[in-house]
Each structure stands twice: as C-alpha cells, then as structure tokens.
Design a protein around this motif. Sequence first.
Motif, PDB file in Angstrom:
ATOM      1  N   CYS A 101    -123.752  39.008  55.580  1.00 49.73           N
ATOM      2  CA  CYS A 101    -123.603  38.018  54.799  1.00 49.73           C
ATOM      3  C   CYS A 101    -123.333  38.478  53.192  1.00 49.73           C
ATOM      4  O   CYS A 101    -123.706  39.532  52.719  1.00 49.73           O
ATOM      5  CB  CYS A 101    -125.016  37.386  54.637  1.00 49.73           C
ATOM      6  SG  CYS A 101    -125.313  36.040  53.355  1.00 49.73           S
TER       7      CYS A 101
ATOM      8  N   LYS B  99    -130.886  35.944  59.787  1.00 49.17           N
ATOM      9  CA  LYS B  99    -130.992  37.327  58.982  1.00 49.17           C
ATOM     10  C   LYS B  99    -129.727  38.273  59.546  1.00 49.17           C
ATOM     11  O   LYS B  99    -129.601  38.430  60.702  1.00 49.17           O
ATOM     12  CB  LYS B  99    -132.165  37.979  59.063  1.00 49.17           C
ATOM     13  CG  LYS B  99    -133.274  37.453  58.499  1.00 49.17           C
ATOM     14  CD  LYS B  99    -133.187  37.459  57.022  1.00 49.17           C
ATOM     15  CE  LYS B  99    -134.571  37.108  56.421  1.00 49.17           C
ATOM     16  NZ  LYS B  99    -134.931  35.524  56.624  1.00 49.17           N
TER      17      LYS B  99
ATOM     18  N   VAL C 242    -126.200  42.882  54.070  1.00 50.97           N
ATOM     19  CA  VAL C 242    -125.905  41.700  53.325  1.00 50.97           C
ATOM     20  C   VAL C 242    -125.489  42.631  52.177  1.00 50.97           C
ATOM     21  O   VAL C 242    -125.998  43.683  51.591  1.00 50.97           O
ATOM     22  CB  VAL C 242    -127.463  41.132  53.153  1.00 50.97           C
ATOM     23  CG1 VAL C 242    -128.339  42.134  52.381  1.00 50.97           C
ATOM     24  CG2 VAL C 242    -127.098  40.047  51.887  1.00 50.97           C
TER      25      VAL C 242
ATOM     26  N   LYS D  97    -136.434  39.084  51.361  1.00 51.03           N
ATOM     27  CA  LYS D  97    -135.884  38.219  52.035  1.00 51.03           C
ATOM     28  C   LYS D  97    -135.094  38.901  53.030  1.00 51.03           C
ATOM     29  O   LYS D  97    -134.958  38.520  54.213  1.00 51.03           O
ATOM     30  CB  LYS D  97    -135.199  37.104  51.315  1.00 51.03           C
ATOM     31  CG  LYS D  97    -134.498  35.968  52.099  1.00 51.03           C
ATOM     32  CD  LYS D  97    -133.816  34.974  51.322  1.00 51.03           C
ATOM     33  CE  LYS D  97    -133.099  34.011  52.268  1.00 51.03           C
ATOM     34  NZ  LYS D  97    -132.436  32.776  51.438  1.00 51.03           N
ATOM     35  N   TYR D  98    -134.271  39.967  52.393  1.00 48.86           N
ATOM     36  CA  TYR D  98    -133.432  40.660  53.294  1.00 48.86           C
ATOM     37  C   TYR D  98    -134.021  42.150  53.741  1.00 48.86           C
ATOM     38  O   TYR D  98    -133.064  43.052  53.978  1.00 48.86           O
ATOM     39  CB  TYR D  98    -131.965  40.631  52.877  1.00 48.86           C
ATOM     40  CG  TYR D  98    -131.248  39.245  52.837  1.00 48.86           C
ATOM     41  CD1 TYR D  98    -131.004  38.526  54.025  1.00 48.86           C
ATOM     42  CD2 TYR D  98    -131.297  38.650  51.635  1.00 48.86           C
ATOM     43  CE1 TYR D  98    -130.314  37.139  53.769  1.00 48.86           C
ATOM     44  CE2 TYR D  98    -130.870  37.167  51.579  1.00 48.86           C
ATOM     45  CZ  TYR D  98    -130.533  36.697  52.694  1.00 48.86           C
ATOM     46  OH  TYR D  98    -129.941  35.434  52.793  1.00 48.86           O
ATOM     47  N   GLU D  99    -135.132  42.299  53.667  1.00 48.94           N
ATOM     48  CA  GLU D  99    -135.649  43.549  54.024  1.00 48.94           C
ATOM     49  C   GLU D  99    -135.473  44.190  55.228  1.00 48.94           C
ATOM     50  O   GLU D  99    -135.414  45.306  55.478  1.00 48.94           O
ATOM     51  CB  GLU D  99    -137.262  43.739  53.439  1.00 48.94           C
ATOM     52  CG  GLU D  99    -138.078  42.767  54.524  1.00 48.94           C
ATOM     53  CD  GLU D  99    -139.626  42.758  53.981  1.00 48.94           C
ATOM     54  OE1 GLU D  99    -139.833  43.432  53.218  1.00 48.94           O
ATOM     55  OE2 GLU D  99    -140.391  42.239  54.926  1.00 48.94           O
TER      56      GLU D  99
ATOM     57  N   SER E 167    -132.624  43.790  56.683  1.00 49.33           N
ATOM     58  CA  SER E 167    -131.152  44.006  56.812  1.00 49.33           C
ATOM     59  C   SER E 167    -130.655  45.463  56.069  1.00 49.33           C
ATOM     60  O   SER E 167    -131.347  45.756  54.910  1.00 49.33           O
ATOM     61  CB  SER E 167    -130.165  42.843  56.318  1.00 49.33           C
ATOM     62  OG  SER E 167    -130.697  41.658  56.963  1.00 49.33           O
TER      63      SER E 167
ATOM     64  N   ILE F  93    -128.839  46.659  53.051  1.00 49.00           N
ATOM     65  CA  ILE F  93    -128.417  45.947  51.851  1.00 49.00           C
ATOM     66  C   ILE F  93    -127.691  46.939  50.856  1.00 49.00           C
ATOM     67  O   ILE F  93    -127.888  48.080  50.672  1.00 49.00           O
ATOM     68  CB  ILE F  93    -129.899  45.825  50.921  1.00 49.00           C
ATOM     69  CG1 ILE F  93    -130.658  44.833  51.796  1.00 49.00           C
ATOM     70  CG2 ILE F  93    -129.422  45.145  49.517  1.00 49.00           C
ATOM     71  CD1 ILE F  93    -132.075  44.488  50.909  1.00 49.00           C
TER      72      ILE F  93
END
Length: 636
Positions: free
Chosen positions: A331, A501, A505, A571-573, A575, A577
């Motif tokens: 994303c 998810k 990201v 929110k994207y823990e 993924s 990052i």
Amino acid sequence: MSNSLKISTENDNSNNTARPILKWAGGKTQMLEDIIPKMPTKYGRYIEPFFGGGAVFFALNPEEAIIADSNPELINLYTEVANNVQAIISKLKKYENNEEFFYNMRALDYNSLSSVDAAARTIYLNKTCFNGLYRVNKKGQFNVPFGRYKNPNICDEEALYAASNMLRRATIVCGDYLDILNEHAKKDDLIFLDPPYLPVSEYSDFKRYTKEQFYEEDHIELAKEVQRLQEIGCHVILTNSNHPLVHDLYGSFNIDVYQTKRYISCNGSGRKGEDVIVNIPPKKNITLSLVPEPLPRQVDKYPATRFMGSKSKLLTQIWDIASQFEFESVCDLFSGSGIVSYMFKAQGKTVVSNDYMAMSATFTKAMIENNSITLPEIEAEKLLVKSNESDGFVSKTFKDLYFTDSENDLIDTLRLNISKIRSPYKRAIAMAALIRACIKKRPRGIFTYTGDRYNDGRKDLRKSLEEQFLDAVKDINNSIFDNGKKNKSKNSDAMKLRIKKPDLVYIDPPYYSPYSDNEYVRRYHFVEGLARDWKEVEIQEHTLTKKFKSYPTPFSTRNGAADAFDVLFKKYESSIIIVSYSSNSLPTLDEMVSILSKHKSHVEVIPVDYRYSFGNQGHKVGDNNNKVQEYLFVGY
C-alpha cells in the motif's frame, strides 16, 4: 513451503488432519487462531523444544521439523507413534477403563517396559487419569489418580494414524532446550517456544511435565537465548503468562495479551488467565547495496513529472530496501506522483495506491489500477473539438491568471468532453493528460503565482496546450501494462483508509518543516480543481490566485505529524513499514525512531543524500542549495 498435509501410507485409513493425541496442561489448542497468523509464510525448519502436546506443530504441519522435550517418556511416545503406530493401536484396544486396571498400569515401571508398551501406557494413563494431567513425584513415578470417565477415547485410531504420518517427517529429540537450540537452530528457522509459565511455584505447569524445575533465572536465561536466535536470523514465537517478568524480558518486542481458560485447576475461579504471545522476527541488517539491481525497464515508461516531493530519484534505494523482505502486497499511502506505486507494480506486486489529492488518484487510476485500457489517438483528438455546451468556468474564473484566453477555452472544452467519457479508465487517462499538459505549460509547474514571469523559454512552454495534451495521452498510453495483479487506486484520507492489511506499507506523507511548507493544495490547486471539477471545494475569491481552501491534514503541525505517525504505525503494525522523511523535517530522526519502535520490534534508519528540485527554501537553513538527507525508516 507447503502447509497441506499429504498422507500416503499402507496402514493409513484416514485423511483427517493431524491433531494432538494427548490432553495436555498448558496446551495451545485454544490459542491456535492467535498463534498461527503470527507465523511467517516462509521459513527453513520448524523447531519446538518444549513440545508437550504439540498443538501448534500439528496445526502448522511443517514439511521439515525438529521437535523436542526434556521428558523421555513423552519423546518415547512420539517416536513410537511415528514408527510403530499399528502396534500401539493393537495394545490400546485391549486396555480397560476401570480403576483396578488403571492403578495396575500406573504401578508399572516405565523404564522396564518395551518402547511400544511404554508408549501405549503413556496414552492410556493420559486418557483415563484425572484431567489428563501428567505429574510425577520426586522419584519420577506417575502419581495422578484415576479420572472416572465413563467413556474415554483410549484408542483414537484416526488421530494416531494422522499424527504418525506427520511425526515420521520430523526429527524427534529428547534433551534440554538449550542443547537442542544450540545444536539445530539456523538462519531462517521458525522457533516456537512454550516454556513453563510464570509465576514459578511448587504447583507450576512444569511440575506436571517432568521432575525437573524451571525457575525465574531459567526464564532470564531463555530470554538471552531468544536474543541469540534473533541475532542468527531465526523467527521466534514465544508464549507465556501475562507476568511482569515477561514484559521486562521481552518489552522491546510485540507482546499481545489474550484471555484464556485454564482447563486444569483445583477450583473453577482459577481457570481463567491471561496469556501473552511474543513475536520476535529475525534481525535484519538493512543496508543499501553498493551496486543495486537495476529496476525493470518498465519503470522508465512512467511519464516524467515535476511533482513536488516525487520520489523518482529514490526508486532504486526504496526497492533496494524493500526487496530484502518477502512480500506480495503493497500500500502506497501517499502516492503523490504515483511513481513509487508504479515501481512496485513493475516489480510484480499487488498495489493499493492512495492519496487525498484527486489529481494523484487520477494518475494512479490511469496507470496503476488500469492494466490494459488505452485512449486511442483518434478519440483523444475528438476531445479537442469545441462544444457550445461548455460552461466556461475556467475562462471566467481564472481569466488572465495562468493561461491565455484561448488556452482557458480549450481547458473548458476538454473538461466537458472528458466528463462524457463512459470508460472510467479512458476518462482517467484523458484527465491525467490534461493535468500534465497544464503543469507543463506552467513555468515551474505550480500555481502559487499569476502571470508567466518565470518563463525561461524552455521547449515545454513553447509547445501549445493542445500539443502537450496529445503528447501526454501518448505517454500515458505507453506506460500502461498488466502485471497480472488486481491493483487499486484510492482517493482517501490516509488516516481513514480501509483496506485489507498489506504485507508492506510505504509512507511518504507531507513533510512538516519550519523551513518550508507541505501545502500541495496551494501549489496545485488549479489542477486539483480540474480533477475534482471544483466540486466540494471552497474557492477563496479574495486571493489573487483564486486558490481553494486547503484540505485539513494532521501533517501541518509538529505535534499533529507526530500523532499521525503514531496512529498510522499502530494501524499497520502487522505490515513491513517503510517511511520516507527529510532530515530538515519534524518530528526529528530520534523522535521518529521512538514512535516507530512503539509498534515494531526492529527499526532501521537508512540516510540517502538528496537534492530537492524546489520548495526547500535552502537560504533559510544555511544556504545548503536544497541539499538534505532523505531518511528511509524501516520497521519490521
């Protein structure tokens, strides 16, 4: 690695998935839905040195595994089930569920029995004793009383056959967990650790498994071993009780707390508890390659842009870092020019490209989500034909500001004709081409001033708007390709975006700095208005540039940016990052590391020398000629 069970033996009469063959105090059956999703999709071998009932092993079904326990009776059972399951079944069928037979069996000396008899005895006692406990006295003698069950399943043939097939693929070892891990654990292995739970007491779970003890100092030693495993590149999943010492020992990693039931307890009120799962991914040394792999040639086909903050010059570094991870979906939360999304698409990833700017979403609709539709030249030329239906909005609203009267008329004509295109992808191509044409016809490519005082006579400025539009259509058509994935373009606030998810990201938000601004709307309000047809925007008529009111964004203040990063990282823990951020922006490097470390076990910072084309106001920061370091933060 395959997660499907493949059974093919002469004695097997069942295709059932394997499951634990013992009742086990502290077994992880009830936590499987929480544990299994945390396991990596690819790994070397599966190693479980506190095997017990083996619920995770049977659920995961690894192709290659090393399972171990310090309890020799337990290891004998699994070894014999693997190698002599038919003999064990034959014996179990003869065993009786009555008190006299139970105590006679319990009184037998395990060490004096054959391996098969000992294994059958272990299963029988487990199925018929009180609560399925395994407990021994100081002499190592089994001492759990008869369970008085009416119809226990002493011989579960299907379970035994299925377990046998899985166990035959595994290496089964009896030994201390430290010895097992030191001898066998290697880079890329997956280690599941389910040690005796804290708090340590005379009645702790480990006393039920073996006559050995496991004290607090042993938990501290285990934590040191976990650190070693992480250093050599193993992925470790650990379970324990929600005890303060666990948080002290593993506080730098992700610790999730779950409500669980204790099935074995002296009273009902004590049968509830809180367990934790600690996820410890392997430590990576994220570095930039001295000679990185070249990007696919497809990336070069993305139409050039002067978009503020575009990462076109950092694509090689971004991919160099991302490629060190295993991932399939990406994303791009703040897609901007769309070039990073396009690079990931060219690398064969499934891409969700998002931006709160409609013009950015138009680009990615045309070239990221769109895999095959083009706008033929003849159709593009028809869009230039003037219609009496034109509302003249641009001609009236922006007269004498950015373009000539004839150019404004052409923009209105294109607006009208583009709105009539039925295909969403052709419409996106045409609007993206119009936006690009307007940017290229504008000196410096921005709309923060009126007139053409920055006109330096370059070729783009000498071309007609019509030529720029048709050239842009051709360039966009040439960039369209199918990567075999279902990609998506989103036009949403990144803080509110709702998607499945992603594996990775990429976050490249507006940078907050006291030395420059992150006002994309102020710079691009005219072409953003084109993309939105000035709907749901408030034009500020009193301004010289006729800009519209900026979108609210938390990244316009230092505290707002810090809070926004915290929300996004949480929110994207789950993924990987990757964050792009400039060295002259706030939060500072240390603050960013601190925020990201709250949500990721590992944080790396890779600095990259970078020069901005414009917008950094270098004279305010020591006349650095717009030279900064771009930080790539990596959390995993």
